[in-house]
Design an enzyme around this catalytic site. Structure first.
Site, PDB file in Angstrom:
ATOM      1  N   GLU A   2       0.796  -1.232   0.000  1.00  0.00           N
ATOM      2  CA  GLU A   2       0.000   0.000   0.000  1.00  0.00           C
ATOM      3  C   GLU A   2       0.827   1.280   0.000  1.00  0.00           C
ATOM      4  O   GLU A   2       0.803   2.059   0.982  1.00  0.00           O
ATOM      5  CB  GLU A   2      -0.955   0.002   1.193  1.00  0.00           C
ATOM      6  CG  GLU A   2      -1.885  -1.192   1.233  1.00  0.00           C
ATOM      7  CD  GLU A   2      -2.974  -1.061   2.310  1.00  0.00           C
ATOM      8  OE1 GLU A   2      -2.884  -0.172   3.168  1.00  0.00           O
ATOM      9  OE2 GLU A   2      -3.923  -1.848   2.270  1.00  0.00           O
TER      10      GLU A   2
ATOM     11  N   GLU B  88      -5.068  -8.656   0.947  1.00  0.00           N
ATOM     12  CA  GLU B  88      -5.711  -8.348   2.229  1.00  0.00           C
ATOM     13  C   GLU B  88      -7.184  -8.075   1.980  1.00  0.00           C
ATOM     14  O   GLU B  88      -7.550  -7.448   0.989  1.00  0.00           O
ATOM     15  CB  GLU B  88      -5.134  -7.083   2.886  1.00  0.00           C
ATOM     16  CG  GLU B  88      -3.795  -7.250   3.537  1.00  0.00           C
ATOM     17  CD  GLU B  88      -3.270  -5.961   4.167  1.00  0.00           C
ATOM     18  OE1 GLU B  88      -4.088  -5.126   4.600  1.00  0.00           O
ATOM     19  OE2 GLU B  88      -2.043  -5.805   4.197  1.00  0.00           O
TER      20      GLU B  88
HETATM   21  C1  FCB Z   1      -4.284  -2.094   5.655  1.00  0.00           C
HETATM   22  C2  FCB Z   1      -2.880  -2.408   6.136  1.00  0.00           C
HETATM   23  C3  FCB Z   1      -2.828  -3.454   7.206  1.00  0.00           C
HETATM   24  C4  FCB Z   1      -3.951  -3.332   8.190  1.00  0.00           C
HETATM   25  C5  FCB Z   1      -5.281  -3.208   7.497  1.00  0.00           C
HETATM   26  C6  FCB Z   1      -6.458  -3.108   8.417  1.00  0.00           C
HETATM   27  O1  FCB Z   1      -4.324  -0.829   5.109  1.00  0.00           O
HETATM   28  O2  FCB Z   1      -2.107  -2.845   5.054  1.00  0.00           O
HETATM   29  O3  FCB Z   1      -1.568  -3.384   7.807  1.00  0.00           O
HETATM   30  O4  FCB Z   1      -3.714  -2.312   9.064  1.00  0.00           O
HETATM   31  O5  FCB Z   1      -5.269  -2.092   6.648  1.00  0.00           O
END
Ligand code: FCB
Length: 454
Positions: free
Chosen positions: A178, A364
């Site tokens: 990110e 994620e």
């Molecule tokens: C993302 C991050 C991760 C975590 C989630 C909830 O942006 O990559 O580390 O904090 O959010």
């Protein structure tokens, strides 16, 4: 046991997916490891940021976190119990080079990750390593951090050391997690480390992050036989608050910096011209050859999907004159993030249509709700379970629409240190009692396990 057919859950089975689909869960170093002063680890920008009052909502830090540095065998056992076949983790740069760079990497730091990777392989978990999940060595920050072009060279040296050491066992590498967050939360909004609040700096940081990804790619490939390398972006489906032309134009402007600013240069199109023009004098310094480096071919795109954004025209709200607005009445997590599995399908279809990455992994996806521990110790996180099941169903729908989706990683295996929110937000499939470090699989984790057996 959770019944897969529980009324609020979609009917999905693992067999709806290809046999070689990757099922995983994700974690990151600073959020779980603790042991910040052990075995020669140097200070990171998050140690420093947490030590300054007012930055973390509950005044906490990752100093202990889930104590994963010592409890990792138990945590990998948990991942195996859930039944995933892949595990995404990140490497703490300050464990490898305490001062950010140097002629010799720290052997004890490398050994830790070496044991961790062996532990994954012993348990049938395919290791997916992220090189940068936000914990820059503080020593590099003292020299300007990501604002300075020199940090690109430091990152490449670090990537070289790590992939040389682990590349015989780790084939899957993610350069950055990110970069939008590193650049804009860390250097514009200032609510993430290093806490800088300057838009122009954020844009330069962003360019250096992308450049470091591109320059590291050939180095990683040279060190790792059959490497599969990519980058993970936080992407959002974006829509206009109303059908009015002004809001629709604002949504396009917002999308320019949120999504296209990353996807375009990574896919060889340079920075989007409309956004570049809006940024005027704040655009980053881009040297000849940088855009070619950034566009080096990758094997996959990592997508972190959490929520969609709705945007309205907002004169005066920065150069993009756009504002994210709250839509009343929608389902939300405890963080206030809108829950929209359909948004994930829309997003993935768009990424596929417009940029055509060779493969996509959801690296994620997850949710935070206020967990309640029942008297018998169990956690009935039905909302998280529903979120998980509906997003996995959305992944199936995206594949049916020809998105080359190859894997899904739930965020996160464990409750952990949620950055500026400290320990107030729980995202885990596993509940962590921070006082005792006891781990308890939640109903969502049980559901995932049962799904993976189906
Ligand atoms: C993302 C991050 C991760 C975590 C989630 C909830 O942006 O990559 O580390 O904090 O959010």
């Amino acid at each position: 046991m959770t019944d897969l057919r529980t009324a609020d859950l979609p009917a999905i089975r693992r067999s709806d997916f290809a046999p070689d689909f990757r099922w995983g869960c994700s974690t990151s170093s600073y959020q779980i490891e603790g042991a910040v002063q052990e075995d020669g680890r140097g200070e990171s920008i998050w140690d420093r940021f947490c030590s300054e009052p007012g930055h973390i909502r509950d005044g906490s830090s990752g100093a202990v976190a889930c104590d994963h540095y010592h409890r990792w065998p138990q945590d990998l056992d948990l991942a195996r119990e859930v039944g995933v076949n892949a595990y995404r983790f990140s490497i703490a740069w300050p464990r490898i080079f305490a001062e950010g760079r140097g002629s010799r990497p720290n052997a004890k730091g490398l050994d830790f990750y070496s044991r961790l990777v062996d532990g994954m392989l012993e348990r049938g978990l395919q290791p997916w390593a992220t090189l940068y999940h936000w914990d820059l060595p503080q020593a590099l920050q003292e020299r300007g951090g990501w604002r300075e072009r020199d940090t690109v060279a430091a990152f490449v040296e670090y990537a070289d050391a790590v992939t040389r050491h682990l590349g015989d066992r780790v084939r899957h590498w993610i350069t950055h997690n990110e970069p939008w967050c590193t650049a804009f939360l860390g250097h514009h909004e200032g609510n993430h480390a290093p806490g800088v609040k300057d838009f122009r700096t954020a844009l330069q940081v962003c360019h250096h992050l992308l450049l470091s990804h591109g320059v590291a790619l050939p180095v990683i490939r040279a060190n790792v036989p059959d490497a599969e390398v990519g980058i993970t972006l936080s992407l959002h489906p974006i829509s206009a608050a109303t059908g009015q032309a002004a809001d629709r134009a604002a949504a396009v402007r917002h999308d320019g910096l949120r999504n296209r600013w990353f996807l375009d240069p990574l896919h060889g199109r340079g920075y989007p011209a409309d956004t570049w023009a809006l940024l005027g004098g704040q655009v980053p310094v881009v040297r000849e050859g940088d855009l070619d480096a950034i566009a080096a071919p990758t094997d996959f795109l990592g997508v972190n999907y959490y929520f969609p954004e709705v945007v309205a025209d907002a004169l005066g709200a920065g150069p993009l004159a756009a504002r994210v607005v709250d839509v009343p009445g929608v389902e939300r997590t405890a963080f206030g993030w809108e829950v929209s599995p359909q948004g994930m399908v829309t997003l993935l279809e768009r990424v596929q249509r417009e940029w055509k990455p060779p493969a996509i992994y959801l690296t994620e996806n997850g949710s935070t709700f206020d967990d309640v521990v029942e008297p018998d110790g169990s956690i009935h996180d039905t909302q998280r379970r529903s979120y998980l099941a509906r997003h996995i169903a959305a992944a199936r729908d995206a594949m049916a629409a020809d998105v080359p989706l190859k894997g899904y990683f739930a965020w996160s295996l464990l409750d952990n240190f949620e950055w500026a929110e400290g320990y107030l937000r729980r995202f885990g499939l596993t509940y962590v009692d921070y006082a005792t470090q006891a781990r308890t699989l939640k109903a969502s984790g049980h559901w995932y396990a049962q799904f993976l057996k189906s």
